[in-house]
Design a protein around this motif. Sequence first.
Motif, PDB file in Angstrom:
ATOM      1  N   THR A   1       0.783  -1.275   0.003  1.00 21.06           N
ATOM      2  CA  THR A   1      -0.108  -0.103   0.182  1.00 21.06           C
ATOM      3  C   THR A   1       0.876   1.276  -0.017  1.00 21.06           C
ATOM      4  O   THR A   1       0.549   2.223  -0.688  1.00 21.06           O
TER       5      THR A   1
ATOM      6  N   GLY B   1       0.736   3.800  -2.887  1.00 23.60           N
ATOM      7  CA  GLY B   1       0.330   5.126  -2.393  1.00 23.60           C
ATOM      8  C   GLY B   1       1.335   6.491  -2.775  1.00 23.60           C
ATOM      9  O   GLY B   1       0.643   7.365  -3.238  1.00 23.60           O
TER      10      GLY B   1
ATOM     11  N   SER C   1      -7.447  10.619  -2.296  1.00 26.37           N
ATOM     12  CA  SER C   1      -6.261  10.022  -2.596  1.00 26.37           C
ATOM     13  C   SER C   1      -6.035   9.082  -1.018  1.00 26.37           C
ATOM     14  O   SER C   1      -5.645   7.696  -1.513  1.00 26.37           O
TER      15      SER C   1
ATOM     16  N   ILE D   1      -6.208   4.921  -1.005  1.00 25.47           N
ATOM     17  CA  ILE D   1      -4.968   4.219  -0.381  1.00 25.47           C
ATOM     18  C   ILE D   1      -5.638   3.327   0.864  1.00 25.47           C
ATOM     19  O   ILE D   1      -5.381   2.123   0.986  1.00 25.47           O
TER      20      ILE D   1
END
Lengths: 513, 363
Positions: B22, B26, B323, B327
């Motif tokens: 992640t 991200g 965003s 994520i």
Amino acid sequence: MPDRTEYILELEGICKHFGNLTANDHISFKVRRGSVHAIIGENGAGKSTLMSILTCIKKQDSGRIIMNGKAVDFHSPKEASESGIGMVYQEFMLYKGMTVAENIIMGCERTDAGFLNMKKNIKKVEEICDSYDFRLPLKSRIDELPVSVLQQVEIVKVLYREAQLIIFDEPTSVLTPQGVRGLFKAMRELTGKGKTILFITHKLKEVLEIADHITVLKDGRVTADMKNENVSERELAKLMVGREVLYDIRRKKNRIGREVLLVKDLTVKDRKGILRLKKASFSVHSGEIVGIAGVAGAGQKELGEAIVGITRPEPGSEILLCGEPVGHMSIGERRKRGLGYVPQNRIKDGVNLKGSIWENTMMGYHLEHGRKQGFLIDFKDVSSFARAVVEDYSVKIQDISDRAFELSGGNIQKLIVGREMLQGKSFLIIEDPTRGIDVGAIELIRKKIAALSESGVGILLISHELSEVIQLSDRILVAYDKHIIEPEDSSQLTEEELGLLMTGGGQDENKIS
Amino acid sequence: MKIRSRDLRILCIQYAQALIITVILGGILIRAQGESPTEALKYILEGAVGSPTAIANTLRWATPCMFTGAAVTLAFKSGIMNCGIQGQVYTGALIAAIIGYALPMPKFLHMPICILAAGIVGMLYALIPALMKLYLKVDELITTLMLCFVATYLTEYIVIWMIIGEKVDATRSMANTSPNILETAEIPKLIQGTSTSYGLFLGVAVLIIISLVYRHTVIGYEMKQMGENLSFSRAGGVNTSKMFLGVFLISGFIAGLCGGVEVTGSYGRFNINFSGNIGWDGIMIARIAGNNPLSVIAVSLIWGALKAGSMQMERMTSLNRLSVNIIQMLFVLFVAIDYEKLIAEFNRRKATAKFKRQEEMKC
């Protein structure tokens, strides 16, 4: 037409591993065209794995399959089927809501310019039925038909796919002795017309009767590969199990005590409202094992479910447990009044595979025991009960916090049987206690059932294994076409006679013939 | 009774891997929008734990997550697909707001009654799908999902047409919200000057109670078994219909509490569609926490931190809060991977390969 080689199928060094377990260890043998070739072995000997490799459901780790003299390498079950291998499964792969003809054609429909031509397809099915002498009601729906007919549907289905080699996986386990006759006749018919049959079974008598050639599997290896000439049942058993097995459980006549179960005019309908059991009446006393024999679907399943409380019987039915009417009670309340239950489908109803051993042994036991202050879990009590089950029934585990999915079928069954038997119940329903488990577990469970009845518990044994019913029961009831009947002198009946009763032939007819 | 070391190891691998993947994805996502990932991370941390106010914000956003996480965990662990948390929160929140502004009461009574009423209304809202399942055999997954929409629009209708509509002159300026609740209905603030209230402790308490019930009580045992194998527990004597109804209602009750605490602890009134995500967050949190009530506390705190942090990030950079949402979703996705099965499959392949090598050597 493929080349007419002498052997239709040759296996060379087939190996298959599951982790550390070797399911198939260099299996090699040849199958002669037009013969009945039996493959025998105990549960876990590797028969099923081998068959799933042949039908390409699983892939072998090494080794070659040679068909008609050429090495083949299938990539999908469909390819295997197209090359002429067909399988008649133990659990039929049929769609209940559809007709016989639709089931046969499905997945292999012949079309005219992309459109389904049902007439043409059905004509083809009829031709097959005619040439092999099967009489099938093509327009009937599957759920209206008895098991022996369904098996014929499966066979025709395989023939429709133009199979040359037909695998029968334990085909006789769902049939009565009379049904087995019919099947063997059909098998002879098939080999007579050039088809080859692989007959998977663990029933030795049948092998000796029908097979031309016998391959014995044990622990994933071929321990014998021979013609069916001058072989005895005893020898075969020894080859199969590695030691002499005698399922001989000496049962002395117990003292029959009070009535623990009384069923009166029990009528049960299933969810769709179809009548499954009509006015069944019988009783079970303490210290007595009452067996119920019947072909699958004769109503014995519904009988068990109604007594346990999974389904509600129709009004007018009476179920008395130790003299108390329980027809309106929940399963839990019946269990508290002395009912124990070993379900037929152990994975679905008998065990929680995700749970630990102690969580599994606690189920049912927790209704009355293993509590502190009424609502807290008494871990001491619960784990000592779990240990008692594990020890008394030799369940192979390391710790009671092991999870149930790590156990084999036999160990799971021992766990369930132990859990139900050690709770001091006064009446037990036991369904198919030894289906699909290893020899050791079968012996143990049958002995425990006999011992339990000696200790004064009443047992209702519902089993599809006729020999088991005959061996263990004091009295045998027969389920036939929604009725439960009690033949005279039922403990003296042979398998053949029981088979007749199960299919509707009366005792008297039997004597005449 | 105890977690075995192997299980724990798999769990650690599971979270570590999900976290690493992640973070990488991200970073790429943020970079693609022309901002520096480290900069963004700095602002997220600043907004989450950088100051007493930041910590208060984190706790404030963690509070509803604990309630919804608890409601979902309870239902899912018993095999009940209660996806209607959203609706149960909204109906509960509205009733708390109405009692809060319309029924003056003494201080010690008002707030508890608001929260309790919210719980009860949430529970009643869960009763509809529960009864539909028991008597009409309608799958609760469908009914709860549909009832979410019903609740969203129904509460909106009630607020605009029945509450604001009555006194349209006086409240024209504050469109789309109910009037502020009376001071007597407010939960005392945990940190003065923020919207963090003592409701946080209620959430933690609920989760601890659930955890104790599962570990130590017979009824908790039955609930867990029912979730893992329904027909097994039925055959074993568990009254599964009763249990189904009970667990469903308690799950709805906890979701309702969430609405009550949000209104009386933070917002002070009912805003239309005040948090469109609250129910879904609960489902994701429960999933990440592996339906373990105590892990729900930890995951909720992380969730709250991300929310507080992403708001700060939004203020300080050109990045959008969405965003961070993306994520978060990615993390859920990676945690959902069944590593145990993957490892088993990997071991099997390894064993097979080893065996093949041995075979070749023999030849």
